[in-house]
Design a protein around this motif. Structure first.
Motif, PDB file in Angstrom:
ATOM      1  N   ILE A   1      60.025  90.140  28.017  1.00  9.88           N
ATOM      2  CA  ILE A   1      60.991  90.486  26.961  1.00  9.88           C
ATOM      3  C   ILE A   1      62.073  89.422  26.988  1.00  9.88           C
ATOM      4  O   ILE A   1      62.673  89.158  28.037  1.00  9.88           O
ATOM      5  CB  ILE A   1      61.615  91.885  27.217  1.00  9.88           C
TER       6      ILE A   1
ATOM      7  N   ILE B   1      66.969  87.357  21.996  1.00 12.19           N
ATOM      8  CA  ILE B   1      67.043  86.351  20.924  1.00 12.19           C
ATOM      9  C   ILE B   1      68.441  86.306  20.310  1.00 12.19           C
ATOM     10  O   ILE B   1      68.656  85.719  19.258  1.00 12.19           O
ATOM     11  CB  ILE B   1      65.963  86.587  19.836  1.00 12.19           C
ATOM     12  N   GLY B   2      69.418  86.960  20.955  1.00 16.91           N
ATOM     13  CA  GLY B   2      70.806  86.954  20.476  1.00 16.91           C
ATOM     14  C   GLY B   2      71.197  88.288  19.887  1.00 16.91           C
ATOM     15  O   GLY B   2      70.340  89.120  19.575  1.00 16.91           O
TER      16      GLY B   2
ATOM     17  N   ASN C   1      72.326  90.937  21.145  1.00 15.55           N
ATOM     18  CA  ASN C   1      71.846  92.081  21.929  1.00 15.55           C
ATOM     19  C   ASN C   1      70.459  92.567  21.524  1.00 15.55           C
ATOM     20  O   ASN C   1      70.132  93.744  21.685  1.00 15.55           O
ATOM     21  CB  ASN C   1      72.824  93.273  21.848  1.00 15.55           C
ATOM     22  N   ILE C   2      69.680  91.692  20.932  1.00 18.46           N
ATOM     23  CA  ILE C   2      68.315  92.045  20.531  1.00 18.46           C
ATOM     24  C   ILE C   2      67.326  91.250  21.383  1.00 18.46           C
ATOM     25  O   ILE C   2      67.499  90.051  21.590  1.00 18.46           O
ATOM     26  CB  ILE C   2      68.066  91.750  19.024  1.00 18.46           C
ATOM     27  N   ALA C   3      66.292  91.954  21.863  1.00 15.46           N
ATOM     28  CA  ALA C   3      65.270  91.298  22.671  1.00 15.46           C
ATOM     29  C   ALA C   3      63.896  91.613  22.090  1.00 15.46           C
ATOM     30  O   ALA C   3      63.702  92.681  21.498  1.00 15.46           O
ATOM     31  CB  ALA C   3      65.360  91.795  24.108  1.00 15.46           C
ATOM     32  N   VAL C   4      62.989  90.658  22.216  1.00 17.71           N
ATOM     33  CA  VAL C   4      61.637  90.872  21.684  1.00 17.71           C
ATOM     34  C   VAL C   4      60.585  90.508  22.729  1.00 17.71           C
ATOM     35  O   VAL C   4      60.848  89.761  23.662  1.00 17.71           O
ATOM     36  CB  VAL C   4      61.386  90.036  20.394  1.00 17.71           C
ATOM     37  N   LYS C   5      59.385  91.077  22.498  1.00 17.31           N
ATOM     38  CA  LYS C   5      58.288  90.806  23.430  1.00 17.31           C
ATOM     39  C   LYS C   5      57.668  89.454  23.082  1.00 17.31           C
ATOM     40  O   LYS C   5      57.426  89.169  21.899  1.00 17.31           O
ATOM     41  CB  LYS C   5      57.240  91.922  23.292  1.00 17.31           C
TER      42      LYS C   5
ATOM     43  N   GLU D   1      75.710  84.027  15.157  1.00 15.32           N
ATOM     44  CA  GLU D   1      74.709  84.543  16.097  1.00 15.32           C
ATOM     45  C   GLU D   1      73.810  85.570  15.409  1.00 15.32           C
ATOM     46  O   GLU D   1      72.589  85.571  15.566  1.00 15.32           O
ATOM     47  CB  GLU D   1      75.394  85.164  17.319  1.00 15.32           C
TER      48      GLU D   1
ATOM     49  N   THR E   1      69.870  85.386  14.789  1.00 15.69           N
ATOM     50  CA  THR E   1      68.991  86.435  15.305  1.00 15.69           C
ATOM     51  C   THR E   1      68.115  87.003  14.191  1.00 15.69           C
ATOM     52  O   THR E   1      66.916  87.222  14.382  1.00 15.69           O
ATOM     53  CB  THR E   1      69.816  87.559  15.964  1.00 15.69           C
TER      54      THR E   1
ATOM     55  N   ALA F   1      65.462  84.597  13.573  1.00 19.10           N
ATOM     56  CA  ALA F   1      64.462  84.632  14.656  1.00 19.10           C
ATOM     57  C   ALA F   1      63.578  85.877  14.533  1.00 19.10           C
ATOM     58  O   ALA F   1      62.382  85.821  14.824  1.00 19.10           O
ATOM     59  CB  ALA F   1      65.161  84.605  16.011  1.00 19.10           C
TER      60      ALA F   1
ATOM     61  N   GLU G   1      55.648  91.225  16.266  1.00 17.68           N
ATOM     62  CA  GLU G   1      55.663  92.569  16.894  1.00 17.68           C
ATOM     63  C   GLU G   1      56.614  93.504  16.140  1.00 17.68           C
ATOM     64  O   GLU G   1      57.700  93.085  15.714  1.00 17.68           O
ATOM     65  CB  GLU G   1      56.188  92.443  18.332  1.00 17.68           C
TER      66      GLU G   1
ATOM     67  N   GLU H   1      57.710  96.193  17.608  1.00 18.34           N
ATOM     68  CA  GLU H   1      58.520  96.762  18.687  1.00 18.34           C
ATOM     69  C   GLU H   1      59.584  95.753  19.135  1.00 18.34           C
ATOM     70  O   GLU H   1      59.241  94.642  19.539  1.00 18.34           O
ATOM     71  CB  GLU H   1      57.575  97.001  19.857  1.00 18.34           C
ATOM     72  N   VAL H   2      60.854  96.110  18.978  1.00 16.43           N
ATOM     73  CA  VAL H   2      61.915  95.233  19.493  1.00 16.43           C
ATOM     74  C   VAL H   2      62.852  96.063  20.386  1.00 16.43           C
ATOM     75  O   VAL H   2      62.782  97.292  20.385  1.00 16.43           O
ATOM     76  CB  VAL H   2      62.714  94.524  18.371  1.00 16.43           C
ATOM     77  N   TYR H   3      63.702  95.394  21.115  1.00 17.89           N
ATOM     78  CA  TYR H   3      64.576  96.095  22.072  1.00 17.89           C
ATOM     79  C   TYR H   3      66.043  95.755  21.824  1.00 17.89           C
ATOM     80  O   TYR H   3      66.377  94.621  21.507  1.00 17.89           O
ATOM     81  CB  TYR H   3      64.183  95.705  23.501  1.00 17.89           C
ATOM     82  N   LYS H   4      66.884  96.777  21.980  1.00 17.35           N
ATOM     83  CA  LYS H   4      68.332  96.576  21.812  1.00 17.35           C
ATOM     84  C   LYS H   4      68.974  96.776  23.169  1.00 17.35           C
ATOM     85  O   LYS H   4      68.726  97.796  23.822  1.00 17.35           O
ATOM     86  CB  LYS H   4      68.900  97.620  20.836  1.00 17.35           C
ATOM     87  N   SER H   5      69.789  95.804  23.576  1.00 16.15           N
ATOM     88  CA  SER H   5      70.392  95.978  24.895  1.00 16.15           C
ATOM     89  C   SER H   5      71.679  96.795  24.803  1.00 16.15           C
ATOM     90  O   SER H   5      72.475  96.640  23.877  1.00 16.15           O
ATOM     91  CB  SER H   5      70.628  94.628  25.572  1.00 16.15           C
TER      92      SER H   5
END
Lengths: 140, 119
Positions: A75, A78-79, A81-85, B38, B42, B45, B51, B53-57
């Motif tokens: 994971i 990508i900026g 606070n978003i992350a991708v697989k 930013e 994002t 990107a 996918e 499925e994405v994730y939020k921190s």
């Protein structure tokens, strides 16, 4: 006297700029170090087998037991606070690109730092000269 | 500072107050501009991500979410930030003009020698 005041103001301004660049350099060095560690970790994950037991850091020098479930996927942030697989290979390429970017930025900052330092030395020498001239007694 | 007459002193105080406001607005504008850039990067990107499925921190953990929801949230945030940026830019321009006017006034007061009478 006016010239000395102006010179002193210019030098104070330069000093602040030099300090700011110095701080930026330290931050970039720390970030570069972090990215290099990340690259090494990703490279090792890529070569690991699914189910391999590892210890994950949880801060403060403590680790918890775990297993690498998918060594071929990670994971990546990508900026905002978003992350991708991503595939681990792609993750490594992405980190390498960030390493190159930061190295370029560090080289630019270093060049600006040297330039400002040189300007500061010139002003300092000029200031000394002015002071010496003022200290000379007026001989008629 | 003791030799500066009250009218010039007042103008200098006003100048310093406006300068403080200007610096505050400029700093807010800078952080909004950085966040907006930013966000735009994002979103760009995200377009390339296949996918769903994405994730939020959130703090030190990541919450699973879906691409469409994240894109929607981010687009809303982008609109809010763009609006805020426009407002801050207007404020910055107004304060910069005010600063230039105040600076000119101080220079005129000093140049004309009016301050010598303390008028």
């Amino acid at each position: 006297m006016e010239d000395i005041t102006q010179l002193s103001t210019q030098m104070a301004m330069l000093e602040r700029q030099i300090e700011a660049l110095n701080q930026n350099m330290k931050m970039m060095q720390s970030h570069l170090h972090e990215l290099l560690v990340t690259k090494e970790t990703l490279t090792n994950i890529k070569d690991a087998k699914a189910g391999q037991e590892v210890l994950f850091p949880i801060g403060g020098g403590c680790f918890t037991f775990g297993k690498i479930v998918q060594p071929n996927q990670v994971i990546v942030n990508i900026g905002s606070n978003i992350a991708v697989k991503e595939s681990t290979d792609k993750g490594i390429v992405s980190v390498e690109s960030r390493i190159e970017d930061i190295k370029k930025l560090m080289a630019q900052t270093s060049a600006s730092y040297s330039e400002l330092k040189k300007r500061m030395e010139e002003l300092d020498a000029h200031g000394h000269k002015m002071m010496q001239q003022q200290e000379k007694p007026n001989i008629k | 500072m003791q030799n500066i007459p009250p009218n010039v002193q007042n103008e200098i105080t006003q100048f310093q107050q406006v300068e403080q406001q200007y610096q505050m607005i400029a700093s807010q504008l800078q952080s909004v501009t950085v966040e907006l850039k930013e966000l735009e990067d994002t979103l760009e990107a995200l377009k390339a991500v296949s996918e769903e499925e994405v994730y939020k921190s959130a703090g030190s953990i990541l919450f699973k979410s879906d691409k469409a929801t994240v894109e929607e949230d981010m687009t809303k945030r982008k609109e809010t930030l763009s609006l805020r940026k426009t407002t801050l830019e207007r404020q910055e321009t107004r304060l910069r003009t005010k600063l230039q006017e105040s600076q000119k006034k101080i220079q005129e007061l000093i140049g004309s020698g009016k301050f010598a009478q303390g008028s």
